[in-house]
Enzyme design. Structure first.
Site: not given
Length: 314
Positions: A225, A251-252
């Site tokens: 998470g 992640g972006d």
């Protein structure tokens, strides 16, 4: 409006294989190309979900022309600074279980004049923006304190600044006190100079950075998470993904979803839930494809303000 600055953008070619075997001739099962670079991925995800954004980037050579064509096709507004060198091309080899092997070029060398023009374009675009986001690696020739200088230049215009990078450029940016940083587990460990084994270790590291002047630290933890930490709040959120296709750009998309949540008026928990949902949706898509509204449906995100700090990060 959310402005992104991507000093080292790319054309991302994603090639899928049943199994990747080094040293052998293999046939791909599919392939695709996308405009790439961390900041561009943030802008792509925002644009796909009707959040105002502008991508600022250097672009040169035939590859740069293709890059801007891909941005136009994706309906991503951009401001390109012309450079002499050609944009880099990155390759990601993806296997059916989501395992991704990335081959990244260094990027074109930027002259002092090109770096100055890039700063100028970002500063001009920042007028009236809510956020300016500096993301990714630096190309050869760029000053190591590029992101720190970005913070100093756009801060007086009233925009809040978020940084997502790594290594020395990230360390120097953090020392310049952006409003938000978004490291992953490994980048946070490198930043604080110690191993982070448990969720509690991650929280302590994030809190130490908040104490040094960062307003918000968002840490992506992959399958474990993500957390968001401020001076007076802590939130963990996670989503189970059973059918991963590619981790490229996840992640972006998490950062994009988090900022989307903030500019839509959400609190820290609502913003992190949004970010985790966007990141989980990205993992379910091929290559560096970003999620749109339909891709976000049906993703269950759990959140806690009192998570298990003894959890060992995988």
């Amino acid at each position: 409006m959310i402005i992104t600055l991507t000093p080292n953008p790319s054309i991302d070619r994603t090639i899928a294989f049943d199994t990747l075997r080094l040293g052998e001739v293999q046939r791909a099962t599919s392939s695709r190309i996308d405009p790439g670079g961390k900041g561009i991925n943030v802008s792509r995800a925002l644009a796909a979900n009707d959040t105002d954004t502008l991508a600022v980037l250097p672009a040169g050579g035939p590859e740069g022309h293709l890059l801007t064509e891909l941005l136009t096709a994706a309906h991503v507004p951009y401001r390109a600074v012309e450079i002499a060198g050609a944009a880099r091309m990155n390759i990601a080899a993806v296997e059916p279980d989501g395992t991704t092997t990335k081959l990244n070029e260094a990027g074109p060398r930027l002259s002092d004049g090109e770096v100055s023009a890039l700063f100028g374009a970002a500063a001009e675009a920042a007028g009236g923006a809510q956020w300016v986001v500096g993301c990714g690696s630096l190309p050869p020739g760029a000053p190591i304190d590029l992101y720190a200088e970005l913070i100093r230049r756009v801060g007086p215009q009233g925009a809040r600044v978020a940084i997502d990078s790594s290594g020395e450029p990230f360390t120097r940016a953090v020392a310049a006190h952006p409003h938000l940083i978004k490291p992953n587990h490994e980048e946070l460990a490198e930043l604080v100079g110690r191993e982070l084994v448990t969720l509690g270790d991650v929280v302590d590291a994030a809190r130490s950075l908040v104490a040094e002047g960062i307003e918000t630290v968002v840490v992506s933890l992959g399958a474990d998470g993500a957390i968001a930490v401020t001076a007076d709040d802590l939130v963990w959120a996670g989503a189970k993904v059973t059918d991963p296709l590619s981790t490229v750009g996840a992640g972006d998309c998490l950062l994009a979803g988090f900022l989307h949540g903030l500019v839509r008026g959400g609190d820290l928990e609502a913003a992190l839930i949004s970010g985790v949902r966007w990141g989980a949706a990205a993992v379910r898509l091929p290559g560096s494809q970003v999620p749109g509204p339909a891709d976000l449906e049906g993703i269950d995100v759990r959140s806690h303000r009192s998570p298990d700090l003894q959890l060992v990060i995988s």
